[in-house]
Design a protein around this motif. Structure first.
Motif, PDB file in Angstrom:
ATOM      1  N   ASP A 149       0.832  -1.358  -0.082  1.00 18.84           N
ATOM      2  CA  ASP A 149       0.060  -0.119   0.106  1.00 18.84           C
ATOM      3  C   ASP A 149       0.955   1.124   0.011  1.00 18.84           C
ATOM      4  O   ASP A 149       0.297   2.308  -0.653  1.00 18.84           O
ATOM      5  N   GLU A 150       2.081   1.079   0.569  1.00 19.42           N
ATOM      6  CA  GLU A 150       2.719   2.470   0.673  1.00 19.42           C
ATOM      7  C   GLU A 150       3.500   2.568  -0.883  1.00 19.42           C
ATOM      8  O   GLU A 150       3.633   4.000  -1.159  1.00 19.42           O
ATOM      9  N   ASN A 151       3.766   1.637  -1.468  1.00 24.95           N
ATOM     10  CA  ASN A 151       4.294   1.817  -2.743  1.00 24.95           C
ATOM     11  C   ASN A 151       3.217   2.622  -3.891  1.00 24.95           C
ATOM     12  O   ASN A 151       3.356   3.235  -4.477  1.00 24.95           O
ATOM     13  N   LEU A 152       1.852   2.032  -3.449  1.00 25.44           N
ATOM     14  CA  LEU A 152       0.727   2.544  -4.238  1.00 25.44           C
ATOM     15  C   LEU A 152       0.384   3.758  -4.030  1.00 25.44           C
ATOM     16  O   LEU A 152       0.432   4.707  -4.746  1.00 25.44           O
ATOM     17  N   ALA A 153       0.644   4.256  -2.744  1.00 27.57           N
ATOM     18  CA  ALA A 153       0.450   5.783  -2.208  1.00 27.57           C
ATOM     19  C   ALA A 153       1.651   6.641  -2.791  1.00 27.57           C
ATOM     20  O   ALA A 153       1.415   7.530  -3.047  1.00 27.57           O
ATOM     21  N   LEU A 154       2.828   6.088  -2.868  1.00 26.27           N
ATOM     22  CA  LEU A 154       3.849   6.786  -3.558  1.00 26.27           C
ATOM     23  C   LEU A 154       3.292   7.400  -5.062  1.00 26.27           C
ATOM     24  O   LEU A 154       3.749   8.394  -5.646  1.00 26.27           O
ATOM     25  N   ALA A 155       2.932   6.292  -5.785  1.00 18.17           N
ATOM     26  CA  ALA A 155       2.456   6.424  -7.198  1.00 18.17           C
ATOM     27  C   ALA A 155       1.390   7.249  -7.175  1.00 18.17           C
ATOM     28  O   ALA A 155       1.073   8.052  -8.292  1.00 18.17           O
ATOM     29  N   ALA A 156       0.545   7.314  -6.240  1.00 19.62           N
ATOM     30  CA  ALA A 156      -0.778   8.229  -6.161  1.00 19.62           C
ATOM     31  C   ALA A 156      -0.383   9.612  -6.302  1.00 19.62           C
ATOM     32  O   ALA A 156      -1.065  10.274  -6.461  1.00 19.62           O
ATOM     33  N   ARG A 157       0.670  10.004  -5.493  1.00 22.43           N
ATOM     34  CA  ARG A 157       1.439  11.186  -5.553  1.00 22.43           C
ATOM     35  C   ARG A 157       2.095  11.643  -6.806  1.00 22.43           C
ATOM     36  O   ARG A 157       2.868  12.778  -6.508  1.00 22.43           O
ATOM     37  N   ARG A 158       2.368  11.147  -7.601  1.00 20.06           N
ATOM     38  CA  ARG A 158       3.320  11.295  -8.849  1.00 20.06           C
ATOM     39  C   ARG A 158       2.850  12.632  -9.407  1.00 20.06           C
ATOM     40  O   ARG A 158       1.684  12.825  -9.503  1.00 20.06           O
ATOM     41  N   GLY A 159       3.745  13.577  -9.363  1.00 23.15           N
ATOM     42  CA  GLY A 159       3.542  14.996 -10.041  1.00 23.15           C
ATOM     43  C   GLY A 159       2.864  15.772  -8.929  1.00 23.15           C
ATOM     44  O   GLY A 159       2.560  17.086  -9.304  1.00 23.15           O
ATOM     45  N   GLN A 160       2.752  15.591  -7.773  1.00 23.24           N
ATOM     46  CA  GLN A 160       2.203  16.272  -6.691  1.00 23.24           C
ATOM     47  C   GLN A 160       3.118  16.623  -5.888  1.00 23.24           C
ATOM     48  O   GLN A 160       4.172  16.068  -5.775  1.00 23.24           O
ATOM     49  N   HIS A 161       2.795  17.904  -5.047  1.00 16.74           N
ATOM     50  CA  HIS A 161       3.983  18.243  -4.141  1.00 16.74           C
ATOM     51  C   HIS A 161       3.708  17.321  -2.837  1.00 16.74           C
ATOM     52  O   HIS A 161       2.677  16.822  -2.589  1.00 16.74           O
ATOM     53  N   ARG A 162       4.843  16.734  -2.310  1.00 18.52           N
ATOM     54  CA  ARG A 162       4.829  16.067  -1.361  1.00 18.52           C
ATOM     55  C   ARG A 162       5.338  16.628  -0.149  1.00 18.52           C
ATOM     56  O   ARG A 162       6.479  16.995   0.194  1.00 18.52           O
ATOM     57  N   GLY A 163       4.423  16.933   0.759  1.00 17.08           N
ATOM     58  CA  GLY A 163       4.701  17.515   1.985  1.00 17.08           C
ATOM     59  C   GLY A 163       4.667  16.871   3.327  1.00 17.08           C
ATOM     60  O   GLY A 163       5.198  15.699   3.275  1.00 17.08           O
ATOM     61  N   LEU A 164       3.979  17.366   4.388  1.00 19.90           N
ATOM     62  CA  LEU A 164       3.987  16.836   5.650  1.00 19.90           C
ATOM     63  C   LEU A 164       2.867  16.271   5.954  1.00 19.90           C
ATOM     64  O   LEU A 164       2.548  15.921   6.851  1.00 19.90           O
TER      65      LEU A 164
END
Lengths: 307, 264
Positions: B100-115
């Motif tokens: 699920d963490e891998n999928l969550a990383l992919a779901a944020r592709r192209g988005q700002h990764r914040g806190l």
């Protein structure tokens, strides 16, 4: 006689181990989480101590001095990170270059003296070795709070979007970039965070010991690795959670200092300590490799028997 | 939607190992095209995909995606618009992190990764459903480390990750080559489903001529760093392996094609 003197020395060893443990968490972040071998540590630990001591001597509050030491460590990490990502220098070499440069920088900070004292009688230090066995001003509560807060903050951070992207960077850079993660920026940031922690540890250590020494960080990287490895070997099966893994590193550092104390009590020459530490770490680093070789040979033999 | 304008790339320039991997290659893809790419070893298939993805910068020429020049954009920035699955199953996922963490990383592709927290409860439920659709039983192992999965499971997961956030272009680089035939067929089937469901513009490299003919609406064949055949529409539907080989010999002016193409 042996046991009473050991018992007397134990609180000091535990406190020292816990403070060094904060440094070891920095090493854990670079070596295990980011998968980068960072040797800046030996320099940035002393930088933290030097900044802290000089600022307190200049009249700054010990709390602010800790903060400044943390920031100074982050700057050291930034330099290593930029040498690595912007100049294409291998991470190990980048760290060695920064570490070497920091020796001069640290001497500058300490006004060209190899050692600067910081008396607990003259300054309101947060922790001091002097009170390690007394009820009053005992350094343990604050050290424990520091350790727990740092572990808590890091646990939270590596669960955030940014933290997850840093873990991905450490485990598979190809995948990270394909998922739109700026791996170079993450590596730089990770090195900053790690060296900030190392410098903070150095700053706490300088208050605890009541001095900063330009050589106080020599071999820190190996001690950090020793703590990481001892923690892993002992708790690998039990501590799966990330926060517990960091706690294992702290315990590893404490055990290292307790063992050190025992060995010293047994009459070992202090000059041989670094040799011993290096040997122990080398053996523990080699064990996984030997294990895999033995396993490969065994499965090979079984395959032969089957055939 | 994708335009490659005369792109060239030489690896190890100025040495005895200098290798002109892409030679003034031009290609234009229309929205919704599903292109299969074939060619012998060293024809430049993977190099072309990597050039599009930004793994390296091309020496000359330009790359346009949806009218935007991405020629000098770093890999991680292009990723916003690209979904990728690699030949090596180890390459597309983070082995020490959970499914699920891998999928969550992919779901944020192209988005700002914040806190913000790295994965939400709603997301987990969504992933559970998507994994169930794959039919590999991964939905019950969402907190397992990806390093424990088989090659086929990883490729299916990578495919899901590549398309979780709809990409403008999906790049499949021989993504079934390292799998056993049965698993390969399954992953191909999933690929086909995902592409159709989302109407994705896709480029798929394959070493299997039959697959190249069976999948997609367009087929290109590469040789020595450029495109030698480009077949689409009705013509492609009626294609046979024998046709393809004959046309390749003609286009490249070489005979020794069949083994090299079929086996590589």
């Amino acid at each position: 006689m042996f046991f009473t003197s050991l018992l007397n020395a134990l609180p000091g060893a535990i406190a020292q181990g816990a403070i060094w443990g904060i440094m070891a968490i920095g090493v854990y972040l670079t070596f295990r989480v980011l998968n980068v071998s960072d040797l800046t540590v030996d320099g940035s630990l002393a930088t933290g101590g030097a900044v802290c001591v000089m600022l307190i001597r200049g009249g700054l509050s010990p709390w602010l001095a800790l903060l400044c030491a943390f920031i100074a460590g982050m700057v050291a990490g930034l330099v290593t990170g930029l040498l690595h990502t912007r100049c294409g220098i291998p991470a190990i070499l980048s760290g060695i270059l920064t570490q070497l440069a920091l020796y001069s920088v640290n001497l500058r900070i300490m006004q060209s003296k190899a050692n600067q004292a910081l008396s607990v009688d003259r300054y309101p230090l947060l922790i001091s070795m002097r009170y390690v066995r007394s009820a009053e001003n005992n350094p343990f509560p604050l050290i424990i709070i520091f350790v727990l807060v740092i572990i808590g903050l890091l646990y939270w951070f590596f669960g955030t979007e940014l933290g997850c992207s840093m873990r991905a960077t450490g485990t598979n850079q190809n995948m990270a970039r394909a998922q739109g993660i700026n791996t170079n920026r993450n590596i730089v940031f990770g090195l900053m965070l790690a060296n900030g922690l190392v410098a903070l540890s150095g700053a706490l250590l300088s208050q605890f010991q009541g001095s900063a020494d330009v050589n106080m960080g020599r071999g820190a990287i190996v001690i950090g690795l020793a703590a990481v490895i001892i923690g892993e070997v002992l708790f690998e099966k039990v501590f799966v959670n990330f926060a517990l893994k960091m706690l294992a590193v702290i315990i590893g550092a404490i055990l290292y200092y307790i063992v050190l104390q025992i060995v010293l009590q047994l009459g070992l020459n202090t000059n041989d300590l670094k040799l011993m530490t290096a040997l122990i770490v080398a053996v523990f680093l080699a064990i996984p490799y030997w294990k895999s070789k033995v396993m490969a040979r065994r499965t090979g033999k079984e395959a032969e028997q089957d055939a | 939607m994708l335009k490659l304008r005369s792109i060239s790339k030489t690896f190890n320039p100025g040495t005895v190992n200098a290798n002109l991997a892409l030679d003034r290659l031009s290609l234009e893809l229309a929205e919704g095209d599903f292109v299969t790419v074939i060619g012998g070893n060293g024809a430049g298939k993977s190099t072309m995909l990597n050039a599009i993805a930004g793994t390296f910068m091309v020496d000359s020429g330009s790359i346009l995606l949806d009218g935007k020049d991405i020629t000098r954009l770093p890999e991680y920035k292009r990723a916003e618009h690209l979904g990728r699955v690699f030949q090596d199953p180890m390459m597309g996922t983070a082995p020490t992190m959970q499914i699920d963490e891998n999928l969550a990383l992919a779901a944020r592709r192209g988005q700002h990764r914040g806190l913000k927290w790295g994965i939400s409860k709603a997301e987990r439920e969504e992933y559970h459903k998507l994994l169930k659709d794959l039919g590999l039983g991964l939905e019950d192992r969402m907190s397992a480390k990806v390093g424990l999965l088989s090659g086929g499971q990883r490729q299916a997961l990578t495919l899901l990750m590549a398309t979780l956030k709809k990409p403008k272009l999906l790049l499949l680089d021989e993504h079934t080559a390292a799998l056993d035939p049965k698993t390969a067929a399954k992953v191909l089937e999933i690929s086909q489903k995902v592409v159709e469901k989302n109407g994705l513009t896709t480029m798929m490299i394959t070493h299997n001529m039959r697959d190249a003919i069976a999948f997609g609406n367009r087929l290109i064949m590469m040789d020595e760093g450029h495109i030698v055949l480009d077949i689409s529409g009705e013509e492609k539907k009626n294609l046979t392996v024998a046709d393809l080989l004959a046309r390749f010999s003609k286009a490249s002016g070489r005979e020794e094609t069949d083994d090299k193409l079929l086996l590589s």
